[in-house]
Design a protein around this motif. Structure first.
Motif, mmCIF file in Angstrom:
data_model
loop_
_atom_site.group_PDB
_atom_site.id
_atom_site.type_symbol
_atom_site.label_atom_id
_atom_site.label_comp_id
_atom_site.label_asym_id
_atom_site.label_seq_id
_atom_site.Cartn_x
_atom_site.Cartn_y
_atom_site.Cartn_z
ATOM 1 N N LEU A 164 0.845 -1.190 0.000
ATOM 2 C CA LEU A 164 0.000 0.000 0.000
ATOM 3 C C LEU A 164 0.879 1.238 0.000
ATOM 4 O O LEU A 164 1.727 1.409 0.890
ATOM 5 C CB LEU A 164 -0.893 0.007 1.244
ATOM 6 N N VAL A 165 0.705 2.088 -1.011
ATOM 7 C CA VAL A 165 1.464 3.335 -1.083
ATOM 8 C C VAL A 165 0.936 4.274 -0.006
ATOM 9 O O VAL A 165 -0.269 4.421 0.169
ATOM 10 C CB VAL A 165 1.343 3.981 -2.477
ATOM 11 N N THR A 166 1.860 4.911 0.710
ATOM 12 C CA THR A 166 1.494 5.784 1.821
ATOM 13 C C THR A 166 1.865 7.237 1.531
ATOM 14 O O THR A 166 2.725 7.514 0.677
ATOM 15 C CB THR A 166 2.210 5.353 3.114
ATOM 16 N N GLU A 167 1.254 8.128 2.268
ATOM 17 C CA GLU A 167 1.607 9.542 2.154
ATOM 18 C C GLU A 167 3.049 9.772 2.592
ATOM 19 O O GLU A 167 3.715 10.670 2.078
ATOM 20 C CB GLU A 167 0.647 10.397 2.983
ATOM 21 N N GLN A 168 3.542 8.962 3.521
ATOM 22 C CA GLN A 168 4.928 9.094 3.962
ATOM 23 C C GLN A 168 5.888 8.806 2.808
ATOM 24 O O GLN A 168 6.950 9.438 2.714
ATOM 25 C CB GLN A 168 5.224 8.152 5.146
ATOM 26 N N MET A 169 5.528 7.884 1.939
ATOM 27 C CA MET A 169 6.362 7.605 0.774
ATOM 28 C C MET A 169 6.402 8.820 -0.146
ATOM 29 O O MET A 169 7.458 9.165 -0.680
ATOM 30 C CB MET A 169 5.833 6.374 0.024
ATOM 31 N N VAL A 170 5.260 9.467 -0.328
ATOM 32 C CA VAL A 170 5.193 10.672 -1.162
ATOM 33 C C VAL A 170 6.020 11.791 -0.529
ATOM 34 O O VAL A 170 6.814 12.459 -1.201
ATOM 35 C CB VAL A 170 3.729 11.118 -1.364
ATOM 36 N N GLU A 171 5.851 11.987 0.769
ATOM 37 C CA GLU A 171 6.585 13.037 1.479
ATOM 38 C C GLU A 171 8.089 12.807 1.421
ATOM 39 O O GLU A 171 8.866 13.766 1.311
ATOM 40 C CB GLU A 171 6.105 13.117 2.927
ATOM 41 N N ALA A 172 8.515 11.561 1.482
ATOM 42 C CA ALA A 172 9.946 11.255 1.398
ATOM 43 C C ALA A 172 10.509 11.670 0.043
ATOM 44 O O ALA A 172 11.629 12.183 -0.043
ATOM 45 C CB ALA A 172 10.192 9.765 1.655
ATOM 46 N N LEU A 173 9.724 11.464 -1.026
ATOM 47 C CA LEU A 173 10.161 11.914 -2.354
ATOM 48 C C LEU A 173 10.285 13.429 -2.381
ATOM 49 O O LEU A 173 11.257 13.984 -2.915
ATOM 50 C CB LEU A 173 9.192 11.443 -3.436
ATOM 51 N N GLU A 174 9.293 14.116 -1.817
ATOM 52 C CA GLU A 174 9.315 15.577 -1.793
ATOM 53 C C GLU A 174 10.531 16.088 -1.025
ATOM 54 O O GLU A 174 11.198 17.034 -1.468
ATOM 55 C CB GLU A 174 8.025 16.111 -1.171
ATOM 56 N N ASP A 175 10.815 15.473 0.110
ATOM 57 C CA ASP A 175 11.983 15.876 0.901
ATOM 58 C C ASP A 175 13.269 15.699 0.105
ATOM 59 O O ASP A 175 14.153 16.560 0.118
ATOM 60 C CB ASP A 175 12.067 15.072 2.200
ATOM 61 N N ARG A 176 13.373 14.580 -0.580
ATOM 62 C CA ARG A 176 14.581 14.313 -1.375
ATOM 63 C C ARG A 176 14.717 15.331 -2.506
ATOM 64 O O ARG A 176 15.807 15.840 -2.761
ATOM 65 C CB ARG A 176 14.540 12.886 -1.926
ATOM 66 N N ILE A 177 13.606 15.645 -3.171
ATOM 67 C CA ILE A 177 13.628 16.650 -4.240
ATOM 68 C C ILE A 177 14.105 17.988 -3.683
ATOM 69 O O ILE A 177 14.990 18.642 -4.252
ATOM 70 C CB ILE A 177 12.233 16.807 -4.885
ATOM 71 N N ASP A 178 13.518 18.413 -2.567
ATOM 72 C CA ASP A 178 13.873 19.704 -1.971
ATOM 73 C C ASP A 178 15.351 19.760 -1.599
ATOM 74 O O ASP A 178 16.021 20.774 -1.838
ATOM 75 C CB ASP A 178 12.998 19.980 -0.743
ATOM 76 N N ARG A 179 15.879 18.688 -1.023
ATOM 77 C CA ARG A 179 17.300 18.653 -0.652
ATOM 78 C C ARG A 179 18.198 18.756 -1.881
ATOM 79 O O ARG A 179 19.170 19.506 -1.896
ATOM 80 C CB ARG A 179 17.628 17.368 0.120
ATOM 81 N N LEU A 180 17.860 17.988 -2.920
ATOM 82 C CA LEU A 180 18.688 17.992 -4.125
ATOM 83 C C LEU A 180 18.672 19.347 -4.824
ATOM 84 O O LEU A 180 19.712 19.822 -5.292
ATOM 85 C CB LEU A 180 18.226 16.895 -5.087
ATOM 86 N N VAL A 181 17.502 19.959 -4.900
ATOM 87 C CA VAL A 181 17.402 21.264 -5.565
ATOM 88 C C VAL A 181 18.130 22.334 -4.750
ATOM 89 O O VAL A 181 18.734 23.247 -5.309
ATOM 90 C CB VAL A 181 15.927 21.633 -5.833
ATOM 91 N N ALA A 182 18.103 22.207 -3.429
ATOM 92 C CA ALA A 182 18.846 23.147 -2.586
ATOM 93 C C ALA A 182 20.357 23.001 -2.819
ATOM 94 O O ALA A 182 21.082 24.004 -2.839
ATOM 95 C CB ALA A 182 18.510 22.926 -1.116
ATOM 96 N N GLU A 183 20.811 21.765 -3.017
ATOM 97 C CA GLU A 183 22.234 21.511 -3.261
ATOM 98 C C GLU A 183 22.664 21.974 -4.647
ATOM 99 O O GLU A 183 23.769 22.478 -4.822
ATOM 100 C CB GLU A 183 22.540 20.017 -3.120
ATOM 101 N N GLN A 184 21.822 21.738 -5.639
ATOM 102 C CA GLN A 184 22.132 22.107 -7.023
ATOM 103 C C GLN A 184 20.862 22.649 -7.665
ATOM 104 O O GLN A 184 20.050 21.873 -8.194
ATOM 105 C CB GLN A 184 22.652 20.896 -7.814
ATOM 106 N N PRO A 185 20.679 23.966 -7.625
ATOM 107 C CA PRO A 185 19.453 24.550 -8.194
ATOM 108 C C PRO A 185 19.291 24.197 -9.668
ATOM 109 O O PRO A 185 20.273 24.048 -10.413
ATOM 110 C CB PRO A 185 19.659 26.057 -8.002
ATOM 111 N N LEU A 186 18.044 24.064 -10.080
ATOM 112 C CA LEU A 186 17.743 23.758 -11.481
ATOM 113 C C LEU A 186 17.971 24.989 -12.350
ATOM 114 O O LEU A 186 17.742 26.122 -11.907
ATOM 115 C CB LEU A 186 16.297 23.288 -11.614
ATOM 116 N N ARG A 187 18.405 24.763 -13.561
ATOM 117 C CA ARG A 187 18.584 25.860 -14.511
ATOM 118 C C ARG A 187 17.207 26.303 -14.996
ATOM 119 O O ARG A 187 16.322 25.475 -15.198
ATOM 120 C CB ARG A 187 19.451 25.390 -15.669
#
Length: 181
Positions: free
Chosen positions: A87-110
């Motif tokens: 069963l897909v959970t909201e926590q799984m979705v939130e974990a993706l969002e957190d990872r995206i935010d961290r990566l973009v903070a480290e290397q902003p998108l062009r």
């Protein structure tokens, strides 16, 4: 153990926890796309020299198995699903969002569209992203056709394609050409 069961010879496939549907059903198209995304991510991981990225990709592959189980479940037995396992959970979705935010903070998108293909890893990640997007479209079509679809599955696939985009841009660095001069 035999790999073949012959039960699908009539053009149907079994659902998780019982029932059968035609192999041509849009829900099965979505499930097939999820399966393809798992395989494409396997190609990413097999050719990946970055251990941290390879571990991330393995995690995503495992989570896509959860998506596949969630999609394939007989709607009468959804109460038997296990969060994070089938069963897909909201926590799984939130974990993706957190990872995206961290990566973009480290290397902003062009702020431009880029042409994929600067290196194998980023190209493979972009390929996986497009397969996930197709799966998302088929999940929407399945829901529109009357199938029970967890809203968390749709959000997960949407965020996963965003994460794969960010991972591809990070893998490529700043060498990707813009889509126009």
């Amino acid at each position: 153990m035999r790999v073949y069961t012959k039960t699908g010879d009539d053009g149907t496939t079994g659902r998780f926890l019982g029932g059968r549907v035609p192999k041509s059903d849009v829900l099965i198209e979505a499930s097939g796309d999820v399966d393809e995304a798992i395989a494409v991510l396997g190609v990413v991981r097999a050719g990946c020299e970055d251990e941290a990225l390879a571990e991330t990709v393995l995690t995503l592959q495992r989570e896509l198995f959860v998506v596949g189980a969630d999609l394939a479940t007989n709607p009468d037995h959804r109460d038997r699903l296990r969060p994070g396992v089938s069963l897909v959970t909201e926590q799984m979705v939130e974990a993706l969002e957190d990872r995206i935010d961290r990566l973009v903070a480290e290397q902003p998108l062009r702020p431009v569209f880029v042409v994929p293909g600067s290196d194998l890893t980023s190209s493979r990640l972009d390929h996986a992203r497009t397969v996930v997007r197709r799966s998302e479209r088929h999940v929407v079509a399945a829901e529109e056709a009357g199938h029970v679809v967890s809203p968390a599955v749709l959000r997960y696939l949407n965020r996963l394609s965003d994460l794969l985009f960010v991972l591809a841009r990070n893998a490529a660095g700043d060498v990707e050409p813009p889509s126009h001069d």
